[in-house]
Scaffold this active site. Structure first.
Site, PDB file in Angstrom:
ATOM      1  N   THR A  22       0.820  -1.224   0.000  1.00  0.00           N
ATOM      2  CA  THR A  22       0.000   0.000   0.000  1.00  0.00           C
ATOM      3  C   THR A  22       0.849   1.267   0.000  1.00  0.00           C
ATOM      4  OG1 THR A  22      -1.683  -1.192   1.233  1.00  0.00           O
ATOM      5  CG2 THR A  22      -1.813   1.193   1.314  1.00  0.00           C
ATOM      6  N   ASP A  66       2.010  -6.827  -4.346  1.00  0.00           N
ATOM      7  CA  ASP A  66       1.254  -6.900  -3.102  1.00  0.00           C
ATOM      8  C   ASP A  66       1.945  -7.975  -2.266  1.00  0.00           C
ATOM      9  OD1 ASP A  66      -1.990  -6.350  -2.227  1.00  0.00           O
ATOM     10  OD2 ASP A  66      -0.871  -7.946  -1.210  1.00  0.00           O
ATOM     11  N   THR A  98       2.105  -4.661   4.243  1.00  0.00           N
ATOM     12  CA  THR A  98       2.055  -5.072   5.653  1.00  0.00           C
ATOM     13  C   THR A  98       1.651  -6.536   5.834  1.00  0.00           C
ATOM     14  OG1 THR A  98      -0.224  -4.290   5.862  1.00  0.00           O
ATOM     15  CG2 THR A  98       1.530  -2.748   6.490  1.00  0.00           C
ATOM     16  N   ASP A  99       0.897  -7.075   4.852  1.00  0.00           N
ATOM     17  CA  ASP A  99       0.303  -8.407   5.080  1.00  0.00           C
ATOM     18  C   ASP A  99       1.338  -9.479   5.429  1.00  0.00           C
ATOM     19  OD1 ASP A  99      -2.141  -7.321   4.632  1.00  0.00           O
ATOM     20  OD2 ASP A  99      -2.401  -8.106   2.598  1.00  0.00           O
ATOM     21  N   THR A 175       4.502  -9.537  14.516  1.00  0.00           N
ATOM     22  CA  THR A 175       3.311 -10.180  13.952  1.00  0.00           C
ATOM     23  C   THR A 175       2.387  -9.062  13.501  1.00  0.00           C
ATOM     24  OG1 THR A 175       3.451 -11.962  15.564  1.00  0.00           O
ATOM     25  CG2 THR A 175       1.300 -11.593  14.600  1.00  0.00           C
TER      26      THR A 175
HETATM   27  N1  ASP Z   1      -2.201  -6.048   0.673  1.00  0.00           N
HETATM   28  C1  ASP Z   1      -1.225  -5.036   1.017  1.00  0.00           C
HETATM   29  C2  ASP Z   1       0.136  -5.699   1.044  1.00  0.00           C
HETATM   30  O1  ASP Z   1       0.449  -6.351   1.993  1.00  0.00           O
HETATM   31  C3  ASP Z   1      -1.574  -4.432   2.322  1.00  0.00           C
HETATM   32  C4  ASP Z   1      -0.614  -3.389   2.822  1.00  0.00           C
HETATM   33  O2  ASP Z   1       0.355  -3.038   2.218  1.00  0.00           O
HETATM   34  O3  ASP Z   1      -0.874  -2.872   3.907  1.00  0.00           O
HETATM   35  O4  ASP Z   1       0.870  -5.583   0.090  1.00  0.00           O
END
Ligand code: ASP
Length: 355
Positions: A22, A66, A98-99, A175
């Site tokens: 993101t 992603d 973040t995932d 985590t």
């Molecule tokens: N789906 C995104 C990712 O992990 C979510 C994020 O970046 O917060 O690439």
């Protein structure tokens, strides 16, 4: 003991590595949908990067991904990129979704051996161009941390870390805990290494510094033949047998109850023992987010010990999975070495006792 950062030096060179997520997306004005930003668009949205507090150079993965699509070969590419640029920069900031950030950052902490420079992973819950975004704050503080030095002029935090929403954590202790709040990450079993407010306070006694500066070593081989087996009341023999008979399986993260407990059914013991006899390495990891495995504390964990299941102590699932993949890749079928190293802290990922 807390120390405010000693010096934030304008002459520091930081490499900003874009992998995706993101944080590196912008809204397409024509459609309103989020799409990966090119570096020029990103720079235009973050003019602070040119403010001269550190020299920031950028490098982008192509394509940006992603983080749900990240594979072990992408972890290797992140580690290789840092390795290839190690001498030219004082620190590294990795922009990542973040995932799966905790998996990637844990893996990179095992791939870069004798690290003596900061590698700070960060991302954001909202894209950089959005007014309320957490992106700039996370990014700019991560850069500041990557360029901070202590009184001796050494890197303040020569570790692989995750910086998110005011907290700097050791990466292999993190985590993702929240898909909504800006405070997306937690480190349940190890305190934060630094806290950012008006000042950045570092907890120096918690930060690992190498005893001597050695050349960086790169170990990027992985073997993905691992599985996570989460116990639950009513789990059937067929399900456990199916997992433990997965073709090619090398290792299992066994997610147990409480302090490492499992149902005391004979069939479970027999299946685990049979798998271990076939050379599969099984590690006991509690399903609780905080706390540790203490095999032998309750009778119900004795059969696990008897079968040869290893303790995961207070490790996270993300770190254990990444560590297993790295050890199976590096040591192949040398199970004695792999078992010994799973029982050893390689990059600060476990604390073996309560004291
Ligand atoms: N789906 C995104 C990712 O992990 C979510 C994020 O970046 O917060 O690439």
């Amino acid at each position: 003991m807390q120390t405010e950062y000693w010096k934030h030096r304008a002459d520091m060179k930081i490499l900003l590595i874009f992998t995706g997520g993101t944080i590196s997306m912008v809204r397409n004005p024509a459609t309103g949908a989020l799409r990966p930003a090119d570096m020029q668009a990103f720079k235009a949205l973050v003019p602070e990067l040119e403010a001269g507090e550190a020299t920031v150079e950028m490098l982008s993965f192509d394509p940006l991904i992603d983080s749900s699509d990240v594979l072990p070969r992408n972890w290797a590419k992140m580690a290789e990129t840092i390795y290839a640029n190690y001498e030219r920069y004082d620190g590294f900031v990795v922009l990542h979704g973040t995932d799966t950030m905790s998996y990637s950052a844990s893996a990179v902490s095992f791939m870069l051996r004798d690290l003596a420079k900061p590698v700070i992973f960060t991302g954001s819950q909202l894209p950089v161009g959005v007014l309320r975004s957490d992106a700039k704050e996370n990014l700019l503080t991560a850069i500041e941390i990557a360029s901070a030095t202590d009184k001796q002029g050494r890197a303040m935090v020569p570790e692989v870390c995750v910086f998110f929403e005011n907290h700097l954590f050791r990466a292999n202790r993190t985590t993702k805990q929240n898909a909504e709040h800006f405070e997306a990450f937690a480190s349940h079993n190890y305190p934060s290494l630094a806290k950012a407010g008006v000042h950045i306070f570092y907890r120096e006694h918690l930060i690992h510094h190498p005893e001597q500066v050695l050349p960086l070593r790169l170990c990027t081989k992985t073997d993905p033949h691992v599985a996570i087996l989460k116990l639950f009341p009513g789990i059937t023999e067929e399900v456990v047998a199916a997992v433990l008979h997965t073709p090619g399986l090398r290792g299992v993260v066994l997610e147990t109850y409480g302090s490492g407990n499992a149902p005391s059914f004979d069939w479970l013991y027999n299946l685990l023992k049979d798998a271990i006899d076939r050379g599969i390495i099984i590690v006991d990891k509690t399903q609780c987010s905080a706390g540790r495995v203490e095999m032998g504390r309750y009778e119900v964990s004795l059969p696990l010990m008897k079968a040869g299941v290893l303790s995961g102590y207070d490790i996270t699932t993300e770190a254990l999975l990444a560590k297993m993949m790295c050890l199976f890749g590096e040591y192949e079928h040398d199970n004695d070495t792999i078992r010994r190293l799973l029982d050893t802290s390689l990059a600060g990922e476990i604390t073996k006792s309560n004291d």
